[in-house]
Design a protein around this motif. Structure first.
Motif, PDB file in Angstrom:
ATOM      1  N   PRO A 158       0.797  -1.241   0.000  1.00 21.08           N
ATOM      2  CA  PRO A 158       0.000   0.000   0.000  1.00 21.08           C
ATOM      3  C   PRO A 158       0.822   1.279   0.000  1.00 21.08           C
ATOM      4  O   PRO A 158       0.415   2.279  -0.608  1.00 21.08           O
ATOM      5  N   ASP A 159       1.988   1.273   0.636  1.00 22.08           N
ATOM      6  CA  ASP A 159       2.810   2.480   0.659  1.00 22.08           C
ATOM      7  C   ASP A 159       3.260   2.874  -0.754  1.00 22.08           C
ATOM      8  O   ASP A 159       3.419   4.064  -1.056  1.00 22.08           O
ATOM      9  N   VAL A 197      -6.613   5.106  -1.049  1.00 21.90           N
ATOM     10  CA  VAL A 197      -5.641   6.192  -1.223  1.00 21.90           C
ATOM     11  C   VAL A 197      -6.194   7.256  -2.169  1.00 21.90           C
ATOM     12  O   VAL A 197      -6.107   8.461  -1.897  1.00 21.90           O
ATOM     13  N   THR A 207       0.445   4.699  -2.422  1.00 24.20           N
ATOM     14  CA  THR A 207       0.416   6.081  -1.918  1.00 24.20           C
ATOM     15  C   THR A 207       1.428   6.935  -2.670  1.00 24.20           C
ATOM     16  O   THR A 207       1.129   8.071  -3.082  1.00 24.20           O
ATOM     17  N   ARG A 256      -9.055   9.335  -0.555  1.00 23.45           N
ATOM     18  CA  ARG A 256      -8.655  10.335   0.436  1.00 23.45           C
ATOM     19  C   ARG A 256      -8.372  11.673  -0.242  1.00 23.45           C
ATOM     20  O   ARG A 256      -8.693  12.733   0.315  1.00 23.45           O
ATOM     21  N   HIS A 257      -7.783  11.637  -1.411  1.00 29.73           N
ATOM     22  CA  HIS A 257      -7.564  12.887  -2.148  1.00 29.73           C
ATOM     23  C   HIS A 257      -8.863  13.384  -2.769  1.00 29.73           C
ATOM     24  O   HIS A 257      -9.213  14.570  -2.644  1.00 29.73           O
ATOM     25  N   ALA A 282      -6.587  -0.879  -1.413  1.00 33.65           N
ATOM     26  CA  ALA A 282      -5.678   0.213  -1.045  1.00 33.65           C
ATOM     27  C   ALA A 282      -5.709   1.320  -2.091  1.00 33.65           C
ATOM     28  O   ALA A 282      -5.712   2.511  -1.745  1.00 33.65           O
ATOM     29  N   ASP A 304       0.624  10.163  -4.925  1.00 31.95           N
ATOM     30  CA  ASP A 304       1.316  11.410  -4.575  1.00 31.95           C
ATOM     31  C   ASP A 304       2.041  11.993  -5.785  1.00 31.95           C
ATOM     32  O   ASP A 304       2.064  13.219  -5.976  1.00 31.95           O
TER      33      ASP A 304
END
Length: 281
Positions: free
Chosen positions: A63-64, A122, A67, A125-126, A118, A71
């Motif tokens: 998941p990172d 992610v 992200t 959220r944005h 995920a 990003d």
């Protein structure tokens, strides 16, 4: 081709090959700025260079890394409007569940289910703070229609459908639409990757046999293409589908609708009428 996605920013996971690369190229052709994520760095970079997208090596089972992919889209292009959770793997094909040791269960689930969940979270959220957006998750006719073989894969794709509908309910309040594509009978290398434990000759024979069986089960006479799936993805990504969420669209030539009825000729139609299609009576 037009400008249906002009001004929009999209992320496509699994965009290095197959359905994903077709989506990347079509999104760009429709005016979107696209970031591609894939574990295959060489082919992912090639797709990005060819289409004018950006590429970041991404393992969606982590998941990172998803992200970081989102990003990058926000930092370079100023936002995110479309998230296409396309990355998926088949797992190893076994003769029967009787012989399945489930050695690849956790990897298949981490890519096909965790990656979608995920990616949705992610992106949402944005989007929830920036006017909404469209999330497109890739399932399969294998998640819609029961059948034998690749049981872990089938279970993972069924999970994607139920998750998509659940996420659609939860995220609707933020003007985030979450829909699902379920392709079937589309020539990609996914089937070949499922037969890596076989000899090349046996794998080729098996692939040909399964393709022929799929062709016989498909009502439409022509075979689907990755571009057909990309066309459906553009529809979900753009404003034409602004009132659709929680929808599962099968892109399968009618396979999940039912068995094909092949027309047959008769010698008894002396009055000019045709005989009934085979299986209609």
């Amino acid at each position: 081709m037009g400008n249906e996605l002009a001004g929009k920013v999209a992320v496509v996971t699994g965009g290095a090959t197959g359905l994903g690369s077709a989506m990347v190229e079509r999104f760009v052709a429709e005016g979107a700025r696209v970031v591609v994520g894939d574990i295959d760095a060489e082919r992912g970079a090639a797709v990005a260079q060819r289409s004018g997208a950006l590429f970041l090596r991404t393992d969606v089972g982590e998941p990172d890394q998803i992200t970081a992919l989102v990003d990058l889209a926000v930092e370079r292009f100023g936002g995110l409007h479309i998230m296409c959770n396309n990355a998926g793997i088949s797992g190893t094909m076994h003769k029967s569940i009787l012989f399945d040791d489930f050695a690849d269960f956790h990897r298949v689930m981490s890519v096909n289910v965790l990656g979608v969940m995920a990616g949705t979270g992610v992106a949402a959220r944005h989007m929830s703070q920036n006017g909404g957006g469209s999330i497109i998750n890739l399932s399969s006719v294998g998640g819609v229609q029961a059948g034998g073989g690749v049981m872990t894969y089938r279970a993972s794709k069924a999970a994607v459908i139920h998750f998509t509908r659940s996420a659609a309910i939860e995220l609707a309040q933020y003007e985030i639409r979450v829909n699902c594509l379920a392709p079937g009978n589309i020539p990609t290398d996914l089937l070949a990757k499922a037969s890596t434990t076989m000899s090349p000759e046996k794998a080729e024979r098996m692939t040909r046999a399964m393709r022929e069986m799929m062709n016989q089960d498909r009502p439409l006479p022509r075979e689907g293409t990755p571009e057909d799936v990309a066309e459906a993805a553009v529809y979900f990504a753009g404003d034409r589908s602004r009132y659709l969420t929680g929808t599962v669209l099968t892109v399968d030539g009618g396979t999940t609708a039912g068995k094909p009825l092949r027309a047959r000729r008769t010698d008894t139609a002396s009055n000019g009428s045709a005989g009934a299609p085979a299986g209609a009576l």
